[in-house]
Design a protein around this motif. Structure first.
Motif, mmCIF file in Angstrom:
data_model
loop_
_atom_site.group_PDB
_atom_site.id
_atom_site.type_symbol
_atom_site.label_atom_id
_atom_site.label_comp_id
_atom_site.label_asym_id
_atom_site.label_seq_id
_atom_site.Cartn_x
_atom_site.Cartn_y
_atom_site.Cartn_z
ATOM 1 N N ALA A 11 1.272 1.255 -2.903
ATOM 2 C CA ALA A 11 0.793 0.068 -3.609
ATOM 3 C C ALA A 11 1.090 0.184 -5.104
ATOM 4 C CB ALA A 11 -0.704 -0.111 -3.378
ATOM 5 N N HIS A 12 0.956 1.389 -5.638
ATOM 6 C CA HIS A 12 1.283 1.633 -7.056
ATOM 7 C C HIS A 12 2.750 1.330 -7.319
ATOM 8 C CE1 HIS A 12 1.595 3.678 -10.927
ATOM 9 N NE2 HIS A 12 2.538 4.456 -10.424
ATOM 10 N N ALA A 13 3.628 1.786 -6.414
ATOM 11 C CA ALA A 13 5.062 1.534 -6.570
ATOM 12 C C ALA A 13 5.378 0.050 -6.419
ATOM 13 C CB ALA A 13 5.846 2.350 -5.545
ATOM 14 N N ASP A 14 4.752 -0.601 -5.449
ATOM 15 C CA ASP A 14 5.000 -2.024 -5.210
ATOM 16 C C ASP A 14 4.559 -2.886 -6.390
ATOM 17 O OD1 ASP A 14 6.035 -1.380 -2.752
ATOM 18 O OD2 ASP A 14 4.232 -1.931 -1.627
ATOM 19 N N LEU A 62 -4.301 11.761 4.009
ATOM 20 C CA LEU A 62 -2.876 11.635 3.745
ATOM 21 C C LEU A 62 -2.405 10.192 3.899
ATOM 22 C CD1 LEU A 62 -1.660 14.902 5.493
ATOM 23 C CD2 LEU A 62 -1.552 14.414 3.035
ATOM 24 N N THR A 63 -2.957 9.499 4.876
ATOM 25 C CA THR A 63 -2.619 8.087 5.064
ATOM 26 C C THR A 63 -3.092 7.260 3.882
ATOM 27 O OG1 THR A 63 -2.717 8.300 7.479
ATOM 28 C CG2 THR A 63 -2.937 6.079 6.560
ATOM 29 N N ASP A 64 -4.317 7.502 3.445
ATOM 30 C CA ASP A 64 -4.891 6.768 2.317
ATOM 31 C C ASP A 64 -4.083 7.025 1.048
ATOM 32 O OD1 ASP A 64 -6.595 5.211 0.811
ATOM 33 O OD2 ASP A 64 -8.162 6.728 0.635
ATOM 34 N N ILE A 65 -3.740 8.281 0.804
ATOM 35 C CA ILE A 65 -2.947 8.626 -0.387
ATOM 36 C C ILE A 65 -1.611 7.910 -0.353
ATOM 37 C CG2 ILE A 65 -1.706 10.507 -1.529
ATOM 38 C CD1 ILE A 65 -4.059 12.351 -0.645
#
Length: 326
Positions: A68-71, A59-62
């Motif tokens: 990162a995708h949003a950033d 869950l942390t990795d996801i």
């Protein structure tokens, strides 16, 4: 539709009314992340993790990867949805639940039992709770327990499946429940997804086609067998699990068994899901004997999740355009 739409909180983040179904030994971090960043709800069974500690890591990795995708300027991601087995046989239920509460998921799907014991804590953590049901009676009980939505497991779903016709099941449940419904079983493309929506469902599961993606954890031989198979190769049997399960005939034959002469209920002495010692050479259900839904006829090649969602979106738009007033 209900007066207050529970899905309003994330509808605008969905590119399709679709959930990448939670599949045992198939759905993992790569598949969930790829689905979510493509606007499809990414789900996975918590038991796919070896431990509650690994569930926390997943869950942390996801979360890190979607952030990162949003950033990087990507589109807002669809929700991550854990699938929690609530049956007493799940020895990790309490520990996995505590992990989920810490991560405050937007959505959780419960399976194999009443959602009643976990609804309160999950609601307190801000999660919508959907219950996986395979009969009208169980749907009624889940609604009475306070489930926000229902996943209707119908005939043709892969793995342990339902038995009711989807048209009958959806309309029967719509007679007493106006909350979100998810159709599970037989969704092979955007046309079927549009039909599920027209029938009265808010969302649908797509499972078998996501098995045959590059991001799934499935064995490459499993993926290639899906491409080579059609719905005629799907066998409904209780021989391996004791419950009605849709399995692929060619994988049964490859294990040295006769698909046409199987015992009725869970009597085959095959290896367990994780085996050691002398039993290691025996075929293992899910690992050597594989499941598929009737939608396997729609699996014609191995795709990335990006490609699968793009293709499904085009089909969905085409299906919607064919529905003309009058």
């Amino acid at each position: 539709m209900p007066t207050i739409d529970p899905l309003a909180r994330f509808r605008d983040r969905l590119s399709l009314p679709l959930i990448a179904a939670p599949m045992f030994l198939v759905s993992g971090v790569e598949l969930v992340v790829a689905a979510c960043r493509n606007g499809v709800i990414g789900s996975f069974p918590t038991v796919n993790c070896r431990s509650s500690e690994q569930l926390d890591q997943w869950l942390t990795d996801i979360d890190i990867r979607l952030k990162a995708h949003a950033d990087a300027g990507g589109k807002p991601s669809a929700p991550v949805c854990a699938n929690l087995i609530v049956h007493r046989s799940n020895a990790r239920l309490e520990q996995d639940l505590m992990v989920l509460l810490r991560h405050r998921p937007e959505m959780v799907i419960t399976s194999v039992g009443s959602p009643a014991p976990v609804i309160g804590p999950l609601h307190d953590a801000g999660a919508l709770v959907f219950a996986d049901v395979a009969s009208i009676r169980h749907a009624e009980r889940a609604v009475a327990a306070g489930a926000d939505g229902l996943v209707l497991l119908t005939a043709g779903a892969g793995g342990q499946t339902g038995w009711l016709n989807p048209f009958v099941f959806v309309r029967a449940v719509r007679a007493f429940f106006d909350g979100p419904l998810v159709l599970a079983g037989g969704i092979s493309d955007g046309h079927a997804l549009r039909a599920a929506q027209a029938l009265g469902c808010d969302l649908a599961y797509m499972g078998t086609k996501f098995i045959a993606t590059r991001e799934s954890m499935a064995n490459i031989r499993y993926k290639e067998l899906l491409v080579a198979s059609t719905a005629d190769d799907v066998l409904l049997t209780s021989a391996f699990t004791g419950l009605q399960t849709n399995m692929l005939r060619p994988s049964i034959e490859a294990a040295g068994l006769d698909p046409d002469n199987l015992p009725l209920r869970g009597a085959i002495d095959i290896g367990k899901d994780i085996d050691i010692g002398a039993r290691e050479s025996r075929p293992k259900r899910w690992k050597d004997i594989w499941s598929a839904g009737h939608s396997v006829s729609g699996v014609t090649e191995l795709l990335s999740v990006d490609e699968l969602v793009a293709r499904t979106s085009a089909e969905f738009r085409e299906a919607a355009a064919r529905v003309r007033p009058g």
